[in-house]
Design a protein around this motif. Structure first.
Motif, short mmCIF file in Angstrom:
data_model
loop_
_atom_site.label_atom_id
_atom_site.label_comp_id
_atom_site.label_asym_id
_atom_site.label_seq_id
_atom_site.Cartn_x
_atom_site.Cartn_y
_atom_site.Cartn_z
N CYS D 197 0.83 -1.21 0.00
CA CYS D 197 0.00 0.00 0.00
C CYS D 197 0.86 1.26 0.00
O CYS D 197 0.57 2.22 -0.70
N VAL D 198 1.92 1.24 0.80
CA VAL D 198 2.79 2.41 0.87
C VAL D 198 3.49 2.62 -0.46
O VAL D 198 3.67 3.76 -0.92
N MET D 199 3.86 1.53 -1.11
CA MET D 199 4.47 1.67 -2.43
C MET D 199 3.44 2.24 -3.41
O MET D 199 3.77 3.10 -4.23
N LEU D 200 2.21 1.77 -3.33
CA LEU D 200 1.17 2.25 -4.24
C LEU D 200 0.98 3.76 -4.15
O LEU D 200 0.84 4.46 -5.16
N ILE D 201 0.98 4.28 -2.93
CA ILE D 201 0.72 5.71 -2.79
C ILE D 201 1.97 6.55 -3.08
O ILE D 201 1.90 7.77 -3.05
N GLY D 202 3.10 5.89 -3.35
CA GLY D 202 4.28 6.66 -3.73
C GLY D 202 5.47 6.53 -2.81
O GLY D 202 6.43 7.29 -2.92
N GLY D 203 5.42 5.57 -1.89
CA GLY D 203 6.56 5.36 -1.00
C GLY D 203 7.78 4.85 -1.76
O GLY D 203 7.67 4.41 -2.91
N VAL D 204 8.95 4.93 -1.11
CA VAL D 204 10.18 4.50 -1.78
C VAL D 204 10.75 3.21 -1.21
O VAL D 204 11.79 2.74 -1.67
N GLY D 205 10.05 2.65 -0.22
CA GLY D 205 10.57 1.40 0.34
C GLY D 205 10.13 1.23 1.77
O GLY D 205 9.17 1.86 2.20
N TRP D 206 10.81 0.34 2.50
CA TRP D 206 10.49 0.21 3.91
C TRP D 206 11.71 -0.10 4.76
O TRP D 206 12.68 -0.69 4.29
N MET D 207 11.66 0.40 5.97
CA MET D 207 12.70 0.16 6.97
C MET D 207 11.99 -0.56 8.10
O MET D 207 11.17 0.06 8.78
#
Lengths: 294, 294, 294, 294
Positions: D197-207
């Motif tokens: 979901c975070v990628m869909l809205i435009g995120g760059v990754g996850w920590m």
């Protein structure tokens, strides 16, 4: 009776009441007509935005009656049923179904904390009392009890409980519900979730106040998501989000009432003591509507 | 009408309702008789312990009517009035006063957050609607709004608002209210405070569920405190505290209902889904009663 | 070593640090001298007011060393020991005792939630590491864990754990602790409780920031309470309460630092980013001090 | 120095410490090697999972040193810097950068509540102290302060503050941050969000901690999202979610430590008093790992 399948955009309707406490049937009917013309897939009177907690039983029933008559079967009407006692909820559910509601949005009001067992008994009793689909409602912000995952799992085994509207801001919880109930429980997003995200993870639509004021854009977003056009969906979603932000920031009912007033629907203000939308709020809602219009 | 001065021990009454939803008038009248015989200084139907949030208007009015008739003017009856709207509260207040209540315990129910201005307007409207004393009620645990100190100060300027019952656990706040209102607002303790402490700082009594089940001991504690016999008061207070502890630990209404049942008053259980007192809770209540008896 | 009996007024000391991070020993020593001259019964460096969370180990140890030397055995010094790990707490406790502290105020810092078992193990380890009295500290507002009643009961069985300072606002909890531990655990009030009330229910004194700035009045209040002069105690208590109100409203350390600066002790401001006392706060503190002076 | 662009999967590393308090360098180096071999895009020592709040400065620096040396420049190392004072944070940031960290994950620890102004000053000071990219960290569950949207907007104007890792569960807030900062602030998801979901809205990754134990699957998910293969991404995401659920349910560090132990990395348990992963937790983690493996 074959249950209707619920999906798509279900605006949370406001409850227009005049100073004497009478339902403004003409204003409500005009709003229903407008929303159906805009393509919404269903209507939800007596959700949070519908100020159920501020209306007596007579007013609630008249709201449902008015919406059912105005909808004329063109879209399903899912009526909010909120009570503190099982007895009260069961009676109210029977009445809204008798008035023609196609389903029940089941809401548990509580004053004292309540056990999982009590929460389950409440929703189970409603489901057994009426033959139509039940949408469970959970809102950790306003409710004094919450639907835990184990309770949701157990309730999902009941035939006519197959939907949940989760008004938390915790989108990950929705995926946990989907996984735990193996799809038996279908998810409607609330305004606190990003609709495009909820559709991505497998949701079937949203029931929310903002859809009252941006119905065409909401339907367009739903269609893009359904077609898997995720990049296009997100471009639209990004524009629409400001409306949800205003909705979260100002009082739910007041915000939608103010916006509808701007759009030419004189639905009135919240029943006091809750306050009408402030001037600052009106300005923010206008900016949100302008942004949504692109 | 010269306002009656309120002080002393006001038990929060339970609301005995049978399975069909009818008020058990005989049980309630017997309880009232018992409490007056024990020396209590007033009676408070429809507080939290009275499950007001679970009763409809008709049931609430019958409870008040029954208590007023049973009391026969021997002690003042301060009836709980709770609503979400100003209109609803004003109407209900007028009705309980018409039934003979000597005062109103004013309770604000809310679903949406509400501004200080709205909170003030709510209580002011009730005070203007009835000629009798108003006791403000504030409970940060169960209420969705709270009475802030500035609002309490402003409300204390109204002639017939001169009492507050604070159901927080924060005893220091009571001293702040006393100091800020320079004595215009008189304080009743709730069960979450230590009554002896509230009397020491200048309180006038307590309105609380536990006084229903230990009325004689409560009156004795009040008298000791009023006479400045603080060491004796504390010896008694220490013994009585276990009842307040059980009350805080188990659901308020269920706890008092269970204890009254043990004492021979078949007042029944909470209206579902709230649960009756558990076996463990009954045992703890029994221990508390035994300890209170000395 | 016979354990010293702790009772009376223990001001929570501030930690004067200059811009370079050095302890202002002369200012701190002057404050200690002033407080002892005012009759306080003990001193508590490195409580909340002492900004322990903002100091490194070296600074903490120098604060304790400075206070111990300035006190010269005239009153007991109970030093705050706060850590996230058992190892860290045990090491720090040993060091402050080696520097001459007469007791340890034991504080559990936490980042992750922690079980009752872990909480108990932490305090038990400190008690076993040093021979002096341990004062348990619990602050539900700032701590991420809390001391539950069962844990307090179990810890009260340990020889050198016989005091607790409870910084909740819930005065009723103190009576529950006294009853549950049958007097094995002695209670010190914190600034959020009304000291006169805590003395009434059986407390032995208070450890609190406000005693730094109204030491004489605090000692007078303690003596009145100890002599059972409750009416006189309450008259004084009512005047002193405004200082506790300011302390609760503004940041603890900043409030006492600002007040001491007004009184001629240049103790400095909080270590940034926490802010110094605002002008509004200074004015309120001045009003409180004037009211306390009578 | 041209700033490295951060994106992709950054596992939150655990901090293996032996009973004597020494860093187990070999175990940590082996884990780093394993994660780089699995394709992760960066490494984050001293996040929540890295128990920073339980380590002293020396231990923290050795952890960073070990990770930097093991990584050998193959992927960027973003080291956690947490402090309560500006002075402490600035000093620590300078040290980790001197050790070779490529960026700083900036964390504000607080004991007293802190104003927006203070929060902003803290992060601004860190950004000015080091030349590398700063990732803001906000965690309303564990932090006593929060980064508000206006503060985030103002901080986004600073050149080397262009990333934020939000550990709330409120995914809608991430879209609000993206909209408000017009893309100046790039978003890393935390384990409480659904990465897809975070990628869909435009995120760059996850920590996030879970990436430590399902690195290959995490990288595969990131690649699918980046390629816009949303349906495939969601199929994988659904399987992986159970690991995040276990992570949320059990203590963060203990959960990842237990899972790594199962996978053959003897990283040890949390530093007491926090408890090791329970048997029940181990079983749930095993189920999660099996489900993730497909």
């Amino acid at each position: 009776m074959p249950a209707v399948e619920l999906k798509g955009v279900f605006p949370y309707l406001v409850s227009p009441i005049d100073a004497a406490g009478r339902v403004k049937r003409d204003v409500l009917a005009a709003l229903v007509e407008h929303l159906i013309a805009a393509g919404v897939h269903g209507l939800t009177p007596l959700g949070s935005t519908g100020e159920f907690a501020y209306l007596d039983t007579e007013q609630r029933l008249e709201i449902v009656d008015c919406v059912v008559r105005a909808a004329r079967g063109r879209v399903p009407v899912i009526a909010g049923v909120a009570a503190t006692t099982i007895k009260g909820a069961v009676e109210l559910a029977a009445k809204v179904v008798a008035l023609g509601a196609d389903g029940v949005l089941a809401i548990l009001e509580a004053y004292f904390p309540i056990s999982d067992h009590g929460v389950e008994a409440y929703f189970r009793a409603i489901a057994e009392a009426v033959p139509c689909p039940i949408v469970l409602y959970t809102n950790p912000q306003f409710q004094r009890s919450d639907l835990t995952l184990p309770v949701i799992e157990r309730l999902s085994a009941i035939d006519n409980i197959s939907y949940i509207k989760d008004a938390s801001t915790n989108t990950g919880r929705l995926l946990s519900i989907l996984n735990a109930t193996q799809g038996r429980m279908k998810i409607f997003a609330a305004s606190a979730h990003i609709p495009a995200c909820v559709m991505l993870i497998g949701g079937v639509g949203w029931m929310a106040g903002p859809a009252c004021i941006i119905p065409r854009e909401s339907v367009a977003l739903y269609e893009l998501a359904r077609q898997g056009e995720w990049e296009k969906a997100m471009r639209l979603q990004r524009r629409l989000w400001a409306v949800n932000e205003a909705f979260a920031k100002y009082s739910l009912a007041a915000c939608i009432q103010g916006a509808l007033d701007i759009q030419g629907f004189p639905v009135g203000d919240p029943l006091p003591p809750p306050a009408p939308l402030s001037e600052e709020g009106r300005a923010e809602v206008k900016r949100g509507l302008a942004m949504a219009a692109g």
